[in-house]
Write an enzyme that holds these catalytic residues in place. Structure first.
Site, PDB file in Angstrom:
ATOM      1  N   GLY A  31      40.315 -43.145 -69.064  1.00 54.17           N
ATOM      2  CA  GLY A  31      40.670 -43.106 -70.474  1.00 54.17           C
ATOM      3  C   GLY A  31      39.490 -43.329 -71.393  1.00 54.17           C
ATOM      4  O   GLY A  31      38.337 -43.165 -71.004  1.00 54.17           O
ATOM      5  N   GLY A  36      32.443 -35.712 -73.278  1.00 55.29           N
ATOM      6  CA  GLY A  36      31.966 -35.592 -71.908  1.00 55.29           C
ATOM      7  C   GLY A  36      33.122 -35.344 -70.945  1.00 55.29           C
ATOM      8  O   GLY A  36      33.038 -34.510 -70.038  1.00 55.29           O
ATOM      9  N   HIS A  37      34.223 -36.069 -71.145  1.00 53.52           N
ATOM     10  CA  HIS A  37      35.409 -35.832 -70.326  1.00 53.52           C
ATOM     11  C   HIS A  37      35.955 -34.430 -70.558  1.00 53.52           C
ATOM     12  O   HIS A  37      36.340 -33.728 -69.609  1.00 53.52           O
ATOM     13  CB  HIS A  37      36.511 -36.844 -70.663  1.00 53.52           C
ATOM     14  CG  HIS A  37      36.180 -38.258 -70.311  1.00 53.52           C
ATOM     15  ND1 HIS A  37      35.859 -39.200 -71.268  1.00 53.52           N
ATOM     16  CD2 HIS A  37      36.122 -38.900 -69.122  1.00 53.52           C
ATOM     17  CE1 HIS A  37      35.625 -40.367 -70.680  1.00 53.52           C
ATOM     18  NE2 HIS A  37      35.775 -40.215 -69.371  1.00 53.52           N
ATOM     19  N   GLN A  61      37.553 -51.567 -59.244  1.00 57.47           N
ATOM     20  CA  GLN A  61      36.157 -51.161 -59.322  1.00 57.47           C
ATOM     21  C   GLN A  61      35.372 -51.960 -60.356  1.00 57.47           C
ATOM     22  O   GLN A  61      34.208 -51.673 -60.619  1.00 57.47           O
ATOM     23  CB  GLN A  61      36.031 -49.659 -59.591  1.00 57.47           C
ATOM     24  CG  GLN A  61      36.500 -49.179 -60.939  1.00 57.47           C
ATOM     25  CD  GLN A  61      36.547 -47.654 -60.998  1.00 57.47           C
ATOM     26  OE1 GLN A  61      37.379 -47.019 -60.357  1.00 57.47           O
ATOM     27  NE2 GLN A  61      35.632 -47.065 -61.754  1.00 57.47           N
ATOM     28  N   GLY A 149      31.584 -35.999 -63.602  1.00 55.34           N
ATOM     29  CA  GLY A 149      30.366 -35.868 -64.387  1.00 55.34           C
ATOM     30  C   GLY A 149      29.137 -36.379 -63.651  1.00 55.34           C
ATOM     31  O   GLY A 149      29.202 -37.354 -62.907  1.00 55.34           O
ATOM     32  N   GLN A 155      28.417 -42.039 -58.135  1.00 55.41           N
ATOM     33  CA  GLN A 155      29.853 -41.881 -57.904  1.00 55.41           C
ATOM     34  C   GLN A 155      30.168 -40.469 -57.416  1.00 55.41           C
ATOM     35  O   GLN A 155      30.977 -40.290 -56.502  1.00 55.41           O
ATOM     36  CB  GLN A 155      30.620 -42.176 -59.188  1.00 55.41           C
ATOM     37  CG  GLN A 155      32.112 -41.906 -59.093  1.00 55.41           C
ATOM     38  CD  GLN A 155      32.836 -42.278 -60.372  1.00 55.41           C
ATOM     39  OE1 GLN A 155      33.182 -43.435 -60.572  1.00 55.41           O
ATOM     40  NE2 GLN A 155      33.051 -41.315 -61.244  1.00 55.41           N
ATOM     41  N   MET A 186      26.944 -39.470 -73.344  1.00 55.01           N
ATOM     42  CA  MET A 186      28.283 -39.832 -73.797  1.00 55.01           C
ATOM     43  C   MET A 186      28.922 -40.786 -72.802  1.00 55.01           C
ATOM     44  O   MET A 186      28.859 -40.576 -71.594  1.00 55.01           O
ATOM     45  CB  MET A 186      29.139 -38.583 -73.963  1.00 55.01           C
ATOM     46  CG  MET A 186      28.694 -37.705 -75.098  1.00 55.01           C
ATOM     47  SD  MET A 186      29.793 -36.282 -75.357  1.00 55.01           S
ATOM     48  CE  MET A 186      28.930 -35.476 -76.714  1.00 55.01           C
TER      49      MET A 186
END
Length: 282
Positions: A31, A36-37, A61, A149, A155, A186
């Site tokens: 969220g 960027g999302h 996490q 991303g 990740q 971002m």
């Protein structure tokens, strides 16, 4: 845009669309969505018939409970942003029991050492949490393609390894980091910066550009020294780490080998906000 708040609703929706032969694209998020999302969903819309988003702030996490508490939760605004993008057909808003039916505890993974580098070294157990939630979401959504991303490059590497280790039938695709006009990557955390801090934080990107210029011309040790000097002389910022690492193993290098690909990674505290960034070197 459809909104699903539990696993059974999502499963029925995905199965109906799969029966119609639709290719499914997916990008999970926590969220506090930004452009960027949205770039992930733009990429997914080009390659898939159906695009699904998820929003779930994953507690396992976070190493710092205060960071978990402070993490921005803007679900209604996020839903509007997804709707307005025109790229997303459905959003999944699972409850904790949908992801952790046996209690909120991470699984343990071995990612061939990827989990021990950088973020893994400073945040023990972080990638167990990431692996647990991503594996569960991929099994529930059953996408053909999933998008992550490159800002969180470690990740991305972990997720690719997870898919290989668990033999999951999905292709993982990395999308280039989206940046503000200043060059600042971002991030949902940027909302916690003051205007002055946001302006000052552009030095992170500017420094990475300098590293790109120095790559293979200056030694690794000299680059490390120069970067350290930059942040030691910048008020209001504390560099947690900088390193140049092999893109495949994520292990820090002390020498540039011609046949290897490298990436610069940096983490800086701007005030009390922790920002990460990276850049491919060529």
């Amino acid at each position: 845009m459809e909104i699903f708040r539990n696993r059974s609703q999502l499963t029925a929706y995905v199965e109906r669309n799969r029966e119609m032969g639709k290719v499914v694209g997916f990008a999970p998020t926590m969220g506090a969505l930004h452009d960027g999302h949205i770039s992930l969903y733009a990429a997914a819309a080009e390659e898939n018939d159906l695009v699904i988003s998820s929003i779930f702030v994953n507690p396992t996490q976070f190493n710092n409970n205060e960071d978990l508490i402070k993490y921005p939760r803007t679900v209604e605004a996020d839903i509007k942003k997804l709707e307005n993008s025109g790229f997303v057909h459905a959003v999944y808003l699972p409850e904790a029991e949908d992801i952790y039916p046996g209690g909120v505890v991470s699984k343990h993974y071995s990612f061939d050492g990827l989990e021990d580098q950088m973020e893994g070294a400073s945040r023990p157990g972080h990638f167990d949490g990431v692996g647990t939630v991503v594996e569960e979401l991929l099994r529930q959504v059953q996408p053909d393609n999933a998008y992550f991303g490159e800002k969180d490059f470690q990740q991305l590497a972990i997720v690719k390894k997870l898919v290989k280790l668990k033999n999951l039938p999905v292709t993982i695709k990395g999308i280039p980091t989206q940046r503000h006009e200043s060059g600042l990557a971002m991030s949902s955390r940027n909302t916690r910066l003051t205007e002055a801090q946001r302006d000052a934080a552009k030095i992170i990107y500017e420094t990475l550009l300098k590293v790109k210029d120095w790559f293979r011309v200056v030694s690794v040790s000299e680059i490390n020294s120069r970067v350290t000097d930059i942040f030691n002389s910048t008020p209001g910022m504390v560099m947690e780490y900088f390193m140049i690492a092999d893109e495949e193993t994520l292990r820090e290098t002390d020498f540039f080998y011609r046949d290897r690909s490298y990436r610069a990674f940096i983490v800086v505290f701007v005030g009390n906000v922790r920002l990460i960034d990276n850049m491919h070197l060529d």
